[in-house]
Write an enzyme that holds these catalytic residues in place. Structure first.
Site, PDB file in Angstrom:
ATOM      1  N   GLY A 210      42.553  25.243  37.294  1.00 21.61           N
ATOM      2  CA  GLY A 210      42.844  26.432  38.106  1.00 21.61           C
ATOM      3  C   GLY A 210      42.184  26.310  39.464  1.00 21.61           C
ATOM      4  N   ASN A 211      42.095  27.387  40.179  1.00 24.89           N
ATOM      5  CA  ASN A 211      41.348  27.393  41.440  1.00 24.89           C
ATOM      6  C   ASN A 211      40.719  28.765  41.621  1.00 24.89           C
ATOM      7  OD1 ASN A 211      43.187  29.136  43.171  1.00 24.89           O
ATOM      8  ND2 ASN A 211      44.630  27.555  42.531  1.00 24.89           N
ATOM      9  N   SER A 212      39.885  28.901  42.642  1.00 27.02           N
ATOM     10  CA  SER A 212      39.077  30.132  42.730  1.00 27.02           C
ATOM     11  C   SER A 212      39.729  31.227  43.591  1.00 27.02           C
ATOM     12  CB  SER A 212      37.687  29.803  43.255  1.00 27.02           C
ATOM     13  OG  SER A 212      37.820  29.161  44.497  1.00 27.02           O
TER      14      SER A 212
END
Ligand code: CTP
Length: 401
Positions: A210-212
């Site tokens: 995922g990413n933030s």
């Protein structure tokens, strides 16, 4: 600069606990240069005094048909013709019901019936009263007759319950008034798709890439569009955000594939899309069933490219649709943003740089440069994402007009 210079506004105040906010409202309207005359119902006087409203508006407050002291007639006809706008805030369930039926048993209602100017109202009541079919039908009827409704947001009510019904904040009502009187940036009748947040690409049943991305930018854009009257389909990856405003339909997705499918489904019936999501560019070739077991050997995961949602929408975009993309860049920011604008067939690109402190991913603030496909561009200072959303929607409104 004052935005409501020389605008004449009748502020109708009815009996609701939100009447205390009418004091701030009148102060803000006057600060923006408006000439405000206040009409109150008798019930409103239980919540806020005419003295307060008269002092802030610098005009006597009118409540009765006649001045009981000297028999002077408070002409609702003159008042109705004087105004550029009649704003009823707070508008109680009782007053909304009477407006829908054409009842004329107080000065506020006779003024409403005599007014030739645009009329706006900001409902204020408990959530069940607001949701009641009678109330919703009254509002629908008034909308049909051209009355503008400042939708109540979701939130805590005076009763302690949570839901939709409390009056919109004075600052937001003033913005609504500005839009109405400037006749600009009103997006009612339009439908926009917004993508927001990250995507999660599953490795196995419990792990993902995922990413933030927090989703803050996309959610702020969706709220701003809804605030200006547009219907919004918000396609959101997994985030800790809540939709606060009516007019926004939330479509929750997890992976880039799900986001792509939702975008393809909703885009054709829209006036455009704003692609604020941080979509994964790669996804595991296959997702392991169950849970990957710990092992001694190195593990490699083969990643395959995902579909570029923005580029696909760009390829199917019709002439009357506007497509807005984002470019998050580290180097050669400007050139890369222009390349994305061209290659994805976007109308507008919002450039933010990873080199700017406090901007972009996960921050509450952002610093952007908005470039359109004619080459027009504007750089903005670091501001809250809510303010940045206004700049983006202002630019979009010019295109979607
Ligand atoms: N975007 C998209 N679908 C993807 C990747 C990106 O819709 N699979 C959209 C983003 O929402 C954004 C724009 O395309 O509006 C640009 O995203 P960005 O991550 O800056 O660029 P990429 O095209 O992914 O290229 P790169 O990461 O190599 O810079």
């Amino acid at each position: 600069m004052t935005t409501l210079n020389n605008k004449k506004i009748i502020l109708g105040v009815t009996g609701s606990i939100a009447a205390y906010k009418a004091a701030t409202l009148v102060r803000l309207l006057v600060k923006e240069g408006a000439d405000v005359k206040v009409v109150m119902t008798n019930a409103a006087k239980q919540f806020i005094t005419p003295l307060t409203m008269a002092t802030l508006s610098k005009h006597p407050v009118q409540v009765e048909f006649f001045n009981p002291e000297n028999g002077d007639w408070n002409s609702h006809v003159k008042l109705g013709l004087w105004a550029d706008l009649m704003l009823i805030a707070p508008a109680s369930a009782n007053t909304i019901g009477k407006m829908a039926c054409g009842i004329a048993d107080n000065l506020l209602l006779t003024t409403y019936l005599s007014a030739r100017c645009p009329v706006a109202l900001a409902p204020a009541m408990d959530l069940d009263m607001y949701a009641h079919v009678a109330q919703q039908q009254n509002l629908a009827l008034l909308r049909l007759r051209g009355v503008h409704v400042v939708e109540p947001p979701f939130g805590e009510l005076a009763s302690g319950l949570q839901g939709q019904g409390r009056m919109e904040e004075p600052e937001e009502i003033v913005r609504f008034v500005q839009m109405l009187l400037e006749k600009k940036a009103c997006l009612s009748g339009k439908h926009f798709v917004v993508t927001a947040g990250p995507t999660y690409e599953n490795i196995d049943a419990v792990r993902f890439i995922g990413n933030s991305s927090s989703g803050k930018m996309g959610y702020a854009i969706a709220e701003e569009l809804a605030c200006r009257g547009a219907r919004v389909t918000l396609i959101s990856g997994p985030v800790h955000m809540a939709v606060r405003r009516p007019g926004i339909t939330l479509c929750k997705v997890a992976s880039a594939k799900e986001m792509y499918e939702a975008a393809v489904r909703f885009f054709p019936d829209s006036d455009g899309a704003i692609m604020a999501a941080a979509v994964a560019d790669f996804t595991p070739e296959s997702c392991v069933e169950g849970k990957l077991k710990r092992g001694k050997d190195a593990l490699s995961i083969t990643l395959t490219p995902t579909k570029d949602i923005a580029a696909h929408l760009g390829s199917i975009k019709k002439e009357n649709q506007t497509l807005v993309g984002f470019a998050l860049e580290v180097a050669n920011e400007h050139a890369n943003a222009l390349k994305k604008l061209r290659e994805k067939n976007l109308d507008i690109i919002v450039l933010n740089s990873l080199n700017d402190p406090n901007a972009g991913f996960n921050f509450d603030t952002n610093k952007v440069c908005i470039i359109d496909k004619t080459g027009k561009e504007a750089s903005y200072a670091l501001k809250s994402k809510v303010e940045v959303a206004k700049d983006i929607v202002d630019t979009l409104s010019e295109w979607a007009a």
